[in-house]
Design a protein around this motif. Sequence first.
Motif, PDB file in Angstrom:
ATOM      1  N   ALA A   9      51.712  26.606  49.301  1.00 27.64           N
ATOM      2  CA  ALA A   9      50.776  26.676  48.172  1.00 27.64           C
ATOM      3  C   ALA A   9      51.555  26.644  46.861  1.00 27.64           C
ATOM      4  O   ALA A   9      51.216  27.340  45.902  1.00 27.64           O
ATOM      5  N   SER A  10      52.597  25.837  46.815  1.00 29.55           N
ATOM      6  CA  SER A  10      53.422  25.663  45.616  1.00 29.55           C
ATOM      7  C   SER A  10      54.070  26.952  45.140  1.00 29.55           C
ATOM      8  O   SER A  10      54.506  27.061  43.996  1.00 29.55           O
ATOM      9  N   GLY A  11      54.120  27.968  46.032  1.00 28.22           N
ATOM     10  CA  GLY A  11      54.826  29.192  45.708  1.00 28.22           C
ATOM     11  C   GLY A  11      54.013  30.250  45.001  1.00 28.22           C
ATOM     12  O   GLY A  11      54.514  31.346  44.743  1.00 28.22           O
ATOM     13  N   ILE A  12      52.753  29.956  44.673  1.00 30.68           N
ATOM     14  CA  ILE A  12      51.952  30.953  43.952  1.00 30.68           C
ATOM     15  C   ILE A  12      50.487  30.885  44.382  1.00 30.68           C
ATOM     16  O   ILE A  12      49.902  29.813  44.449  1.00 30.68           O
ATOM     17  N   VAL A  13      49.927  32.051  44.696  1.00 30.47           N
ATOM     18  CA  VAL A  13      48.525  32.159  45.104  1.00 30.47           C
ATOM     19  C   VAL A  13      47.819  33.195  44.236  1.00 30.47           C
ATOM     20  O   VAL A  13      46.776  32.931  43.648  1.00 30.47           O
ATOM     21  N   THR A  14      48.390  34.394  44.161  1.00 28.55           N
ATOM     22  CA  THR A  14      47.799  35.464  43.351  1.00 28.55           C
ATOM     23  C   THR A  14      48.847  36.045  42.418  1.00 28.55           C
ATOM     24  O   THR A  14      50.055  35.906  42.655  1.00 28.55           O
ATOM     25  N   MET A  15      48.373  36.715  41.394  1.00 22.59           N
ATOM     26  CA  MET A  15      49.288  37.338  40.444  1.00 22.59           C
ATOM     27  C   MET A  15      48.542  38.438  39.696  1.00 22.59           C
ATOM     28  O   MET A  15      47.353  38.298  39.384  1.00 22.59           O
ATOM     29  N   CYS A  16      49.233  39.537  39.436  1.00 22.71           N
ATOM     30  CA  CYS A  16      48.652  40.572  38.594  1.00 22.71           C
ATOM     31  C   CYS A  16      48.566  40.046  37.162  1.00 22.71           C
ATOM     32  O   CYS A  16      49.166  39.037  36.809  1.00 22.71           O
ATOM     33  N   VAL A  40      49.399  47.136  40.341  1.00 18.99           N
ATOM     34  CA  VAL A  40      50.634  46.355  40.439  1.00 18.99           C
ATOM     35  C   VAL A  40      51.398  46.695  41.714  1.00 18.99           C
ATOM     36  O   VAL A  40      51.945  45.814  42.384  1.00 18.99           O
ATOM     37  N   SER A  41      51.440  47.969  42.081  1.00 25.51           N
ATOM     38  CA  SER A  41      52.231  48.370  43.247  1.00 25.51           C
ATOM     39  C   SER A  41      51.495  48.142  44.559  1.00 25.51           C
ATOM     40  O   SER A  41      52.097  47.757  45.559  1.00 25.51           O
ATOM     41  N   ALA A  42      50.176  48.357  44.563  1.00 23.02           N
ATOM     42  CA  ALA A  42      49.431  48.316  45.828  1.00 23.02           C
ATOM     43  C   ALA A  42      48.897  46.942  46.175  1.00 23.02           C
ATOM     44  O   ALA A  42      48.526  46.689  47.322  1.00 23.02           O
ATOM     45  N   THR A  43      48.856  46.025  45.209  1.00 23.32           N
ATOM     46  CA  THR A  43      48.287  44.704  45.477  1.00 23.32           C
ATOM     47  C   THR A  43      49.198  43.612  44.928  1.00 23.32           C
ATOM     48  O   THR A  43      50.178  43.882  44.236  1.00 23.32           O
ATOM     49  N   SER A  44      48.829  42.388  45.230  1.00 26.63           N
ATOM     50  CA  SER A  44      49.559  41.228  44.705  1.00 26.63           C
ATOM     51  C   SER A  44      48.741  40.520  43.636  1.00 26.63           C
ATOM     52  O   SER A  44      48.983  39.356  43.316  1.00 26.63           O
ATOM     53  N   GLY A  45      47.748  41.229  43.106  1.00 28.42           N
ATOM     54  CA  GLY A  45      46.957  40.657  42.029  1.00 28.42           C
ATOM     55  C   GLY A  45      45.828  39.768  42.517  1.00 28.42           C
ATOM     56  O   GLY A  45      45.486  39.734  43.696  1.00 28.42           O
ATOM     57  N   ARG A  46      45.260  39.011  41.575  1.00 34.43           N
ATOM     58  CA  ARG A  46      44.090  38.184  41.849  1.00 34.43           C
ATOM     59  C   ARG A  46      44.468  36.712  41.912  1.00 34.43           C
ATOM     60  O   ARG A  46      45.525  36.319  41.429  1.00 34.43           O
ATOM     61  N   ALA A  47      43.592  35.908  42.464  1.00 33.22           N
ATOM     62  CA  ALA A  47      43.838  34.468  42.579  1.00 33.22           C
ATOM     63  C   ALA A  47      44.124  33.875  41.203  1.00 33.22           C
ATOM     64  O   ALA A  47      43.484  34.244  40.209  1.00 33.22           O
ATOM     65  N   ILE A  48      45.081  32.980  41.135  1.00 30.91           N
ATOM     66  CA  ILE A  48      45.368  32.321  39.863  1.00 30.91           C
ATOM     67  C   ILE A  48      44.193  31.395  39.525  1.00 30.91           C
ATOM     68  O   ILE A  48      43.445  30.977  40.418  1.00 30.91           O
ATOM     69  N   PRO A  49      43.997  31.070  38.237  1.00 29.59           N
ATOM     70  CA  PRO A  49      42.868  30.222  37.849  1.00 29.59           C
ATOM     71  C   PRO A  49      42.836  28.896  38.605  1.00 29.59           C
ATOM     72  O   PRO A  49      43.877  28.284  38.849  1.00 29.59           O
ATOM     73  N   GLY A  50      41.651  28.487  38.980  1.00 33.90           N
ATOM     74  CA  GLY A  50      41.477  27.197  39.646  1.00 33.90           C
ATOM     75  C   GLY A  50      41.697  27.220  41.141  1.00 33.90           C
ATOM     76  O   GLY A  50      41.735  26.166  41.772  1.00 33.90           O
TER      77      GLY A  50
END
Length: 539
Positions: A345-352, A361-371
């Motif tokens: 997936a081009s190295g990125i799926v979710t991000m805080c 920040v510690s417990a999750t990997s953030g939300r889906a990137i836009p698009g």
Amino acid sequence: MDEDGEDVRGDLRWGTVAGLVRSAAQRYAGREAVVDGRVRIDYAQLGERVERAAAACLAAGVEPGDRVAVWAPNSLEWIVSALGAVSAGAVLVPLNTRFKGAEAAYVLGRSRARLLFVTGTFLGTSYVASLRRAASEGPGSGPLPGLPHLEQVVVLADDAPESFRTWKEFLAGGDGVPAGAVRERADSVRPDSPSDIVFTSGTTGSPKGAVITHAQTLRCYDVWSELAGLREGDRYLIVNPFFHTFGYKAGIIACLMRGATMVPQPVFDVDTVLANIAAERISVLPGPPTLHQSLLDHPQRRHHDLSALRLVVTGAAVVPLRLVERLRGELGIATVLTAYGLSEASGIVTMCRRGDPAEVVSATSGRAIPGTEIAILDPDGRPLPAGRAGEIAVRGYHVMQGYFEDPEETAGAIRAGGWLHTGDVGFTDENGNLRITDRIKDMFIVGGFNAYPAEIEQLLGLHPDIADVAVVGIPDPRLGEVGKAYAVRRPGSTLTADDLIAWSRREMANYKVPRAVEFVTELPRNASGKILKRTLRAR
């Protein structure tokens, strides 16, 4: 924003990686681009060096779509050779610097790379000698007979063995190529053309190459740079290896986009990191949690000026809440973010996002990137609600074109509706934050490096005294996780754990080597014969 203040997607603004390099050379001309030891160059000079490397690629016969590999540690030469090859229309194949000769030869052969840039000696190992041993026999007539498609090998050093070329000789070969020809070649590359193939091992143990386009790369890392808050004038210590998406794209590509200064560091050494942060006024330091933990715990930390640090992006493992709090509190780092991604997936799926509380920040990997979209699926492929764990599936512009020349594996990974099945298990909370809980593929992460049990088991199975073997990840205070092998000896064997570990160090990359071995009379299996790894982990 473009010159008129309008938002323009990165893939549309620059078109290709070559377009990005040219734009950065003009836009940030006088700003420092790369600091590598005593060498300092600005963006205009970087653009000139990349164009010269691209000209040399043309002179060497590189055609659009040809695969060009780089097997070297983080350095200015890696940046220039890789960007030069891609600007000449080639598809970049980065090789893991931890590979042994046979592992590198497999990827070179599988990708049918025509040109290889390789370091001389690194960490006491001659990569050239290692590769020659692995590919000295075969039907080819080039520098490595065992790799018949590999026509040229360029050593990124002042000396090279017979039939290989030095970096200086290679560059000189392009001096007669007109600048117009280099520009014409770069302009002929389409945004939807492949820009790189990152090889990753799956459950079968055979490395597979995820094909990513120029447009995917540019759009993803324009988004990454925006979410991270990377900005012009930042000074970015790139410890993440360039052969990994995190180092190459969240490092080199992101810096080119924002006019940040790249400070490549070839090996992680906490003393060197501390010295670099202080001497170069480093403001950006992405990396695995182990890197930041080592920094915080170093006894000499307070003797170094770390006040310029303002941005940390981490991931690849569980991030302790205490680590996030210490980075923010003790070092005063304003932005600490976590992210999740995979090569497919081009190295990125979710991000805080900046401003997320430390607990998120510690417990999750953030939300889906836009698009992009994320779905959590049950074993029958049906979506699950928030809070329920299942396989993570991803859909969006960043999903790979497929595995290189492997339609069967591609069909297994990208299924109906364009959903990429990641093999990772997790769940989302009510705000869409993703938490990784397990890995269907049994992958574990050793100090930021993905280790795949099936591949390690395949290698261990080559030992003449091993009848059966299974590998699982176990916790390690320094590296996060390491491998443990459960092995069944052949009858009459007196093989010891130390013997097998020593053998492994000779046969595979260091991060794959099991740190512990337990001999058993048999491995636990279910009725269909599948090894019960949960039982082994419970032990």
